[in-house]
Design a protein around this motif. Structure first.
Motif, PDB file in Angstrom:
ATOM      1  N   GLU A  49       3.791  -2.850  -8.789  1.00  0.00           N
ATOM      2  CA  GLU A  49       2.396  -3.096  -8.444  1.00  0.00           C
ATOM      3  C   GLU A  49       2.095  -2.928  -6.954  1.00  0.00           C
ATOM      4  O   GLU A  49       1.004  -3.294  -6.512  1.00  0.00           O
ATOM      5  CB  GLU A  49       2.009  -4.523  -8.872  1.00  0.00           C
ATOM      6  N   ASP A  50       3.056  -2.398  -6.184  1.00  0.00           N
ATOM      7  CA  ASP A  50       2.778  -2.190  -4.763  1.00  0.00           C
ATOM      8  C   ASP A  50       2.255  -0.772  -4.576  1.00  0.00           C
ATOM      9  O   ASP A  50       3.000   0.196  -4.708  1.00  0.00           O
ATOM     10  CB  ASP A  50       4.047  -2.398  -3.929  1.00  0.00           C
ATOM     11  N   PRO A  51       0.956  -0.614  -4.260  1.00  0.00           N
ATOM     12  CA  PRO A  51       0.378   0.730  -4.203  1.00  0.00           C
ATOM     13  C   PRO A  51       0.975   1.595  -3.100  1.00  0.00           C
ATOM     14  O   PRO A  51       1.070   2.824  -3.251  1.00  0.00           O
ATOM     15  CB  PRO A  51      -1.106   0.468  -3.956  1.00  0.00           C
ATOM     16  N   THR A  52       1.401   0.985  -1.991  1.00  0.00           N
ATOM     17  CA  THR A  52       1.956   1.771  -0.891  1.00  0.00           C
ATOM     18  C   THR A  52       3.329   2.325  -1.260  1.00  0.00           C
ATOM     19  O   THR A  52       3.642   3.487  -0.980  1.00  0.00           O
ATOM     20  CB  THR A  52       2.043   0.923   0.381  1.00  0.00           C
ATOM     21  N   ILE A  53       4.141   1.495  -1.908  1.00  0.00           N
ATOM     22  CA  ILE A  53       5.445   1.991  -2.362  1.00  0.00           C
ATOM     23  C   ILE A  53       5.257   3.060  -3.430  1.00  0.00           C
ATOM     24  O   ILE A  53       5.950   4.087  -3.431  1.00  0.00           O
ATOM     25  CB  ILE A  53       6.317   0.838  -2.887  1.00  0.00           C
ATOM     26  N   ASN A  54       4.332   2.852  -4.338  1.00  0.00           N
ATOM     27  CA  ASN A  54       4.085   3.859  -5.375  1.00  0.00           C
ATOM     28  C   ASN A  54       3.677   5.196  -4.759  1.00  0.00           C
ATOM     29  O   ASN A  54       4.118   6.263  -5.209  1.00  0.00           O
ATOM     30  CB  ASN A  54       3.003   3.369  -6.333  1.00  0.00           C
ATOM     31  N   GLU A  55       2.840   5.132  -3.728  1.00  0.00           N
ATOM     32  CA  GLU A  55       2.422   6.359  -3.045  1.00  0.00           C
ATOM     33  C   GLU A  55       3.602   7.025  -2.342  1.00  0.00           C
ATOM     34  O   GLU A  55       3.761   8.252  -2.389  1.00  0.00           O
ATOM     35  CB  GLU A  55       1.315   6.043  -2.045  1.00  0.00           C
ATOM     36  N   LEU A  56       4.439   6.213  -1.687  1.00  0.00           N
ATOM     37  CA  LEU A  56       5.601   6.750  -0.982  1.00  0.00           C
ATOM     38  C   LEU A  56       6.568   7.420  -1.960  1.00  0.00           C
ATOM     39  O   LEU A  56       7.077   8.520  -1.690  1.00  0.00           O
ATOM     40  CB  LEU A  56       6.306   5.635  -0.220  1.00  0.00           C
ATOM     41  N   GLU A  57       6.821   6.782  -3.080  1.00  0.00           N
ATOM     42  CA  GLU A  57       7.740   7.357  -4.067  1.00  0.00           C
ATOM     43  C   GLU A  57       7.200   8.669  -4.626  1.00  0.00           C
ATOM     44  O   GLU A  57       7.947   9.643  -4.781  1.00  0.00           O
ATOM     45  CB  GLU A  57       8.004   6.343  -5.178  1.00  0.00           C
ATOM     46  N   GLN A 104       6.348  -7.693  -1.735  1.00  0.00           N
ATOM     47  CA  GLN A 104       5.289  -6.962  -1.035  1.00  0.00           C
ATOM     48  C   GLN A 104       5.886  -6.037   0.025  1.00  0.00           C
ATOM     49  O   GLN A 104       5.563  -6.106   1.210  1.00  0.00           O
ATOM     50  CB  GLN A 104       4.287  -7.932  -0.422  1.00  0.00           C
ATOM     51  N   ALA A 105       6.723  -5.117  -0.410  1.00  0.00           N
ATOM     52  CA  ALA A 105       7.465  -4.260   0.517  1.00  0.00           C
ATOM     53  C   ALA A 105       6.643  -3.077   1.018  1.00  0.00           C
ATOM     54  O   ALA A 105       7.154  -2.258   1.787  1.00  0.00           O
ATOM     55  CB  ALA A 105       8.748  -3.761  -0.135  1.00  0.00           C
ATOM     56  N   GLY A 106       5.384  -2.998   0.622  1.00  0.00           N
ATOM     57  CA  GLY A 106       4.518  -1.982   1.194  1.00  0.00           C
ATOM     58  C   GLY A 106       4.428  -2.083   2.707  1.00  0.00           C
ATOM     59  O   GLY A 106       4.128  -1.097   3.388  1.00  0.00           O
ATOM     60  N   LEU A 107       4.717  -3.262   3.249  1.00  0.00           N
ATOM     61  CA  LEU A 107       4.725  -3.449   4.699  1.00  0.00           C
ATOM     62  C   LEU A 107       5.737  -2.538   5.385  1.00  0.00           C
ATOM     63  O   LEU A 107       5.506  -2.080   6.505  1.00  0.00           O
ATOM     64  CB  LEU A 107       5.042  -4.915   5.033  1.00  0.00           C
ATOM     65  N   ALA A 157       0.932  -3.249   9.338  1.00  0.00           N
ATOM     66  CA  ALA A 157       0.031  -4.403   9.364  1.00  0.00           C
ATOM     67  C   ALA A 157      -1.130  -4.268   8.393  1.00  0.00           C
ATOM     68  O   ALA A 157      -1.620  -5.266   7.849  1.00  0.00           O
ATOM     69  CB  ALA A 157      -0.498  -4.605  10.784  1.00  0.00           C
ATOM     70  N   SER A 158      -1.557  -3.038   8.156  1.00  0.00           N
ATOM     71  CA  SER A 158      -2.742  -2.830   7.317  1.00  0.00           C
ATOM     72  C   SER A 158      -2.410  -2.311   5.922  1.00  0.00           C
ATOM     73  O   SER A 158      -3.308  -1.942   5.168  1.00  0.00           O
ATOM     74  CB  SER A 158      -3.683  -1.841   8.008  1.00  0.00           C
ATOM     75  N   ALA A 159      -1.141  -2.309   5.542  1.00  0.00           N
ATOM     76  CA  ALA A 159      -0.727  -1.726   4.260  1.00  0.00           C
ATOM     77  C   ALA A 159      -1.282  -2.511   3.081  1.00  0.00           C
ATOM     78  O   ALA A 159      -1.303  -3.751   3.089  1.00  0.00           O
ATOM     79  CB  ALA A 159       0.794  -1.686   4.182  1.00  0.00           C
ATOM     80  N   ASP A 160      -1.715  -1.785   2.066  1.00  0.00           N
ATOM     81  CA  ASP A 160      -2.040  -2.402   0.779  1.00  0.00           C
ATOM     82  C   ASP A 160      -0.734  -2.758   0.090  1.00  0.00           C
ATOM     83  O   ASP A 160       0.175  -1.926   0.005  1.00  0.00           O
ATOM     84  CB  ASP A 160      -2.829  -1.430  -0.101  1.00  0.00           C
ATOM     85  N   VAL A 161      -0.620  -3.980  -0.405  1.00  0.00           N
ATOM     86  CA  VAL A 161       0.643  -4.426  -0.982  1.00  0.00           C
ATOM     87  C   VAL A 161       0.444  -5.048  -2.352  1.00  0.00           C
ATOM     88  O   VAL A 161      -0.654  -5.455  -2.731  1.00  0.00           O
ATOM     89  CB  VAL A 161       1.364  -5.436  -0.049  1.00  0.00           C
TER      90      VAL A 161
END
Length: 319
Positions: A17-25, A218-221, A6-10
């Motif tokens: 450009e999705d910071p959460t996915i970039n961090e996960l990768e 916006q798959a950072g969710l 719910a609070s993910a940066d996307v």
């Protein structure tokens, strides 16, 4: 995980450009000690992207005869990549040895497309979650590399293998060219897997992911729970202990014969047809999967505690 989603940066992942996915990768690549990683919706997609990225149409792929990539992915080898499967019998643990790689290798010439890829699996699902030692993976990979053939590791439950063998997951994947691992198995994420390898491999795989419909916005969710999942690796030993407890209890019941599990998968042989037994178990509130005419698979995971194991044994005994 719901709060993290719910609070993910996307941002837009298709454009990177999705910071959460970039961090996960970046985190997944770091854990596996590889250069880069790609977030994909499912393990099956990850495996199929790897095959398409590594191979050319018409080539042969060497893989174990009951491995997931060959047996349980709807013929994706042929449908997505136009490659041929040359299967190898890995015995009761699903281990491919160097001699088998050498025997299965086909050199490309004017008549044959040649061998384009070796696929390994750890843990091996169909063999009951066997945790294959890194030295075995190394040996098979070295044999393939001697012929210039790349190696992909289906590590859907790679972290289960690492927990069972008490080695880092990076050690198991050290000699392979790419590896897929799931976030949605015992690690607890609701969705998602990682495909990991060199910078060049991941760059090409990203294009194939788009081709297969895996380009996300916006798959950072859904990636945010994946970051939490990667921190749950140390808890997998609990699942393995509960699997051993479940197997021991089930094995004492007439009509059932359970193998001692190596990880979180329990295979049970049944006197009666597996589907009939599963119907009866479902009436008792116990779920499993038919893995053969008289074989059932049970899995322990994040949502199963000691009381659930005890209840499953007690209810199975009523049959």
């Amino acid at each position: 995980m719901r709060e993290a989603a719910a609070s993910a940066d996307v941002g837009d992942d298709v454009y990177g450009e999705d910071p959460t996915i970039n961090e996960l990768e970046a985190r997944a690549a770091e854990i596996l000690d590889k250069a880069a990683a790609l977030y994909v919706p499912s393990g099956t997609m990850g495996n199929q992207i790897a095959v398409r990225t590594h191979t050319e149409r018409g080539q042969e792929v060497l893989l174990e005869s009951e491995c997931h990539t060959y047996k349980w992915e709807l013929g994706g080898l042929a449908q997505h990549s136009g490659v041929q499967a040359r299967t190898i019998d890995g015995g009761n643990r699903g281990v491919i040895d160097p001699d088998q790689v050498q025997a299965g290798y086909v050199e490309a010439d004017g008549h044959r497309a040649g061998t384009g890829l070796l696929v390994l699996e750890n843990t091996h699902n169909a063999k009951g979650g066997t945790a294959i030692a890194p030295e075995k993976i190394d040996a098979a990979a070295e044999a393939a590399h001697d012929f210039g053939v790349p190696v992909h590791l289906d590590g859907a439950r790679l972290f289960n293998a690492a927990a069972a063998l008490d080695v880092p997951a990076s050690r198991i994947a050290r000699e392979v060219d790419s590896v897929m691992c799931c976030l949605s198995k015992g690690l607890g994420a609701p969705v998602g897997s990682m495909l990991i390898g060199t910078d060049d491999f991941v760059e090409r795989a990203r294009r194939v992911r788009k081709l297969m419909g895996g380009g996300m916005r916006q798959a950072g969710l859904v990636a945010a729970p994946g970051l939490l999942a990667l921190e749950n690796r140390d808890r997998l030993a609990e699942d393995h202990r509960r699997a051993r407890d479940l197997a021991a209890g089930i094995d004492e019941i007439d009509g059932f014969s359970a193998r001692e599990p190596e990880t979180n998968i329990v295979l049970v042989e049944t006197d009666e047809p597996a589907e009939d037994v599963l119907d009866d178990l479902e009436d008792e509130g116990v779920a499993g999967v038919a893995f053969g005419e008289r074989t059932i698979r049970f899995c322990t995971h994040w949502d199963i505690d000691d009381s659930d194991v005890e209840a499953a044994i007690e209810r199975a005994s009523r049959l």
